[in-house]
Design a protein around this motif. Structure first.
Motif, PDB file in Angstrom:
ATOM      1  N   SER A 215      71.944  36.911  50.862  1.00  0.00           N
ATOM      2  CA  SER A 215      72.551  37.134  49.618  1.00  0.00           C
ATOM      3  C   SER A 215      72.631  38.508  49.506  1.00  0.00           C
ATOM      4  O   SER A 215      73.685  39.086  48.939  1.00  0.00           O
ATOM      5  CB  SER A 215      72.051  36.337  48.433  1.00  0.00           C
ATOM      6  OG  SER A 215      72.040  34.899  48.572  1.00  0.00           O
ATOM      7  N   GLY A 217      70.436  41.124  51.116  1.00  0.00           N
ATOM      8  CA  GLY A 217      70.000  41.998  52.170  1.00  0.00           C
ATOM      9  C   GLY A 217      68.663  42.789  51.673  1.00  0.00           C
ATOM     10  O   GLY A 217      67.950  42.498  51.017  1.00  0.00           O
ATOM     11  N   TYR A 248      71.791  41.694  58.452  1.00  0.00           N
ATOM     12  CA  TYR A 248      72.552  41.518  56.991  1.00  0.00           C
ATOM     13  C   TYR A 248      73.901  42.294  57.002  1.00  0.00           C
ATOM     14  O   TYR A 248      74.855  41.597  56.608  1.00  0.00           O
ATOM     15  CB  TYR A 248      71.699  41.966  56.024  1.00  0.00           C
ATOM     16  CG  TYR A 248      72.375  41.924  54.616  1.00  0.00           C
ATOM     17  CD1 TYR A 248      72.698  40.784  54.075  1.00  0.00           C
ATOM     18  CD2 TYR A 248      72.983  43.041  54.125  1.00  0.00           C
ATOM     19  CE1 TYR A 248      73.387  40.515  52.681  1.00  0.00           C
ATOM     20  CE2 TYR A 248      73.579  42.837  52.978  1.00  0.00           C
ATOM     21  CZ  TYR A 248      73.822  41.781  52.227  1.00  0.00           C
ATOM     22  OH  TYR A 248      74.589  41.730  51.169  1.00  0.00           O
ATOM     23  N   GLU A 249      73.986  43.691  57.696  1.00  0.00           N
ATOM     24  CA  GLU A 249      75.149  44.492  57.698  1.00  0.00           C
ATOM     25  C   GLU A 249      76.035  43.700  58.834  1.00  0.00           C
ATOM     26  O   GLU A 249      77.413  43.714  58.150  1.00  0.00           O
ATOM     27  CB  GLU A 249      74.845  45.876  58.252  1.00  0.00           C
ATOM     28  CG  GLU A 249      74.276  46.709  57.179  1.00  0.00           C
ATOM     29  CD  GLU A 249      73.456  47.854  57.822  1.00  0.00           C
ATOM     30  OE1 GLU A 249      73.616  48.084  58.845  1.00  0.00           O
ATOM     31  OE2 GLU A 249      72.745  48.549  56.979  1.00  0.00           O
ATOM     32  N   SER A 252      77.511  40.673  56.643  1.00  0.00           N
ATOM     33  CA  SER A 252      78.443  41.240  55.763  1.00  0.00           C
ATOM     34  C   SER A 252      79.988  41.738  56.190  1.00  0.00           C
ATOM     35  O   SER A 252      80.790  41.403  55.640  1.00  0.00           O
ATOM     36  CB  SER A 252      77.892  42.474  54.789  1.00  0.00           C
ATOM     37  OG  SER A 252      76.662  42.299  54.216  1.00  0.00           O
ATOM     38  N   GLU A 253      79.750  42.365  57.457  1.00  0.00           N
ATOM     39  CA  GLU A 253      81.115  42.806  57.987  1.00  0.00           C
ATOM     40  C   GLU A 253      81.902  41.585  58.421  1.00  0.00           C
ATOM     41  O   GLU A 253      83.243  41.405  57.986  1.00  0.00           O
ATOM     42  CB  GLU A 253      80.711  43.363  59.497  1.00  0.00           C
ATOM     43  CG  GLU A 253      80.501  44.765  59.216  1.00  0.00           C
ATOM     44  CD  GLU A 253      79.803  45.439  60.559  1.00  0.00           C
ATOM     45  OE1 GLU A 253      80.124  44.968  61.560  1.00  0.00           O
ATOM     46  OE2 GLU A 253      78.973  46.448  60.261  1.00  0.00           O
ATOM     47  N   THR A 256      83.336  40.057  55.025  1.00  0.00           N
ATOM     48  CA  THR A 256      84.735  40.684  54.495  1.00  0.00           C
ATOM     49  C   THR A 256      85.751  40.363  55.374  1.00  0.00           C
ATOM     50  O   THR A 256      86.695  40.110  54.730  1.00  0.00           O
ATOM     51  CB  THR A 256      84.224  42.189  54.813  1.00  0.00           C
ATOM     52  OG1 THR A 256      83.210  42.712  54.261  1.00  0.00           O
ATOM     53  CG2 THR A 256      85.401  43.163  54.438  1.00  0.00           C
ATOM     54  N   THR A 261      81.730  35.701  50.489  1.00  0.00           N
ATOM     55  CA  THR A 261      80.249  36.587  50.525  1.00  0.00           C
ATOM     56  C   THR A 261      79.530  36.216  51.603  1.00  0.00           C
ATOM     57  O   THR A 261      79.687  35.266  52.609  1.00  0.00           O
ATOM     58  CB  THR A 261      79.860  36.169  49.219  1.00  0.00           C
ATOM     59  OG1 THR A 261      79.297  34.617  49.265  1.00  0.00           O
ATOM     60  CG2 THR A 261      80.642  36.353  47.970  1.00  0.00           C
ATOM     61  N   PRO A 262      78.616  37.229  51.876  1.00  0.00           N
ATOM     62  CA  PRO A 262      77.739  37.202  52.914  1.00  0.00           C
ATOM     63  C   PRO A 262      76.844  35.747  52.986  1.00  0.00           C
ATOM     64  O   PRO A 262      76.731  35.100  53.804  1.00  0.00           O
ATOM     65  CB  PRO A 262      76.574  38.307  52.820  1.00  0.00           C
ATOM     66  CG  PRO A 262      77.581  39.316  52.243  1.00  0.00           C
ATOM     67  CD  PRO A 262      78.426  38.682  51.273  1.00  0.00           C
TER      68      PRO A 262
END
Length: 342
Positions: A215, A217, A248-249, A252-253, A256, A261-262
């Motif tokens: 949620s 990171g 996490y990154e 997230s990518e 997106t 949301t992640p």
């Protein structure tokens, strides 16, 4: 509300639950600060009114206070509307965990939980961890009696080995096995999941959001309060966090690209593991309940599933602070040994 939370069968014994549950652990235990009771009652009731009716607790949460909280939240709520899952067997002691599965302990724990929850019957009652000193047949024998007496409806195991599951299931049908399962906790997939599917046992996924990491990171770790026991988890120590933040990154990518949301992406990945998989994300916020429900609308392609699944290879650190109490180490002695020594 957006997505509808369907009610489906958990396991093959007849229990029906919402296919996304609510883990209530963080409402009254171990994440640094006990939340105001009145606010948590609102969160629980909002979840129920939104269709998330599968509530997960344990006598060890608090300890004891989480069951009392749920009992208060359910006042005035139709009992038939919710499915309560609770657990016995874990005592936090001297910085570690003491596990009990003796018959007298099982019965006393169940009766105490019924009083705290203020209900006549617990829908799903788990052995929270496996007592490796007591043959699983002995623990299950008492649970079977509790089912026959109407004090519990269905039996579950948490962090149980394949051998333990098979032996327990031979005494009385197991409805659910609860294990950690998420994008970065995958150790159950090769053997344990196929065993559950062979036996018709549902799989309940705890910590499907990586204890909150998917949620927020690294911000999750930076903002942890004093007393938050997640500080001790190997994946959150400074050395491992440097690598894990890249995971996490990448999540997230992808999120997106998907327009979600992640945390919704991570939760959707768990939902996509099969119709017999029931994640129980925990939260203390109404907005997060709504966000988690939204994960049911996120559809992943095979390529996206493969891309997400590959991230597990990058993860550093054990998934649990008490790895000795996880399913890999939960075999119990043969039943014959109990007959000899008691």
């Amino acid at each position: 509300m957006g997505a509808i939370v369907p009610t489906v069968k958990l396991g093959s014994q007849g229990l029906e639950v919402s296919n996304q549950g609510l883990g209530c652990f963080g409402m009254s235990a171990s994440y640094g600060q006990r939340k105001p009771e009145s606010e948590m009652i609102q969160v629980i009731r909002h979840a129920i009114n939104s269709g998330v009716t599968f509530l997960d607790t344990s006598d060890s949460y608090g300890p004891y206070t989480n069951e009392i909280l749920i009992g208060k939240a359910l006042k005035g709520v139709m009992r038939e509307k919710v499915q309560i899952a609770s657990k016995f067997g874990v005592i936090h002691k001297d910085g570690g965990v003491d596990v009990h599965g003796e018959p007298e302990y099982v019965r006393a724990s169940c009766e105490a939980s019924l009083k705290r929850l203020d209900v006549g019957c617990i829908d799903l009652y788990y052995a929270h961890r496996i007592d490796t000193r007591v043959p699983i047949e002995v623990t299950m024998g008492e649970l079977k009696k509790l089912v026959e007496e109407g004090k519990i409806k269905y039996v579950g195991l948490s962090e149980a080995s394949i051998s333990t599951i098979r032996r327990a299931h031979a005494v009385h049908p197991i409805t659910a096995v609860q294990n950690e399962w998420s994008l970065w906790s995958r150790d159950l997939e090769e053997e344990l999941v196929p065993t559950c599917r062979e036996l018709g046992i549902g799989i309940v996924s705890y910590s499907p959001l990586g204890r909150g990491f998917f949620s927020l990171g690294p911000k999750l770790v930076q903002n942890m309060l004093e007393g938050d026991w997640r500080k001790h988890f190997p994946r959150f120590n400074a050395k491992n966090l440097e690598t894990n933040k890249v995971v996490y990154e990448k999540i997230s990518e992808i999120a997106t690209r998907k327009g979600c949301t992640p945390s919704q992406l991570a939760l959707a990945w768990v939902h996509h593991q099969g119709d017999d998989v029931f994640p129980i994300p925990g939260t203390t916020k109404i907005d997060n309940i709504n966000e988690n429900i939204g994960a049911l609308s996120v559809k992943l392609t095979l390529e996206e599933m493969t891309e997400l699944s590959a991230l597990a290879d990058m993860v550093k650190g054990d998934r649990h602070v008490f790895m000795e109490n996880t399913w890999m180490h939960s075999n119990t002695p043969p039943l014959s040994s109990w007959k000899v020594y008691t």
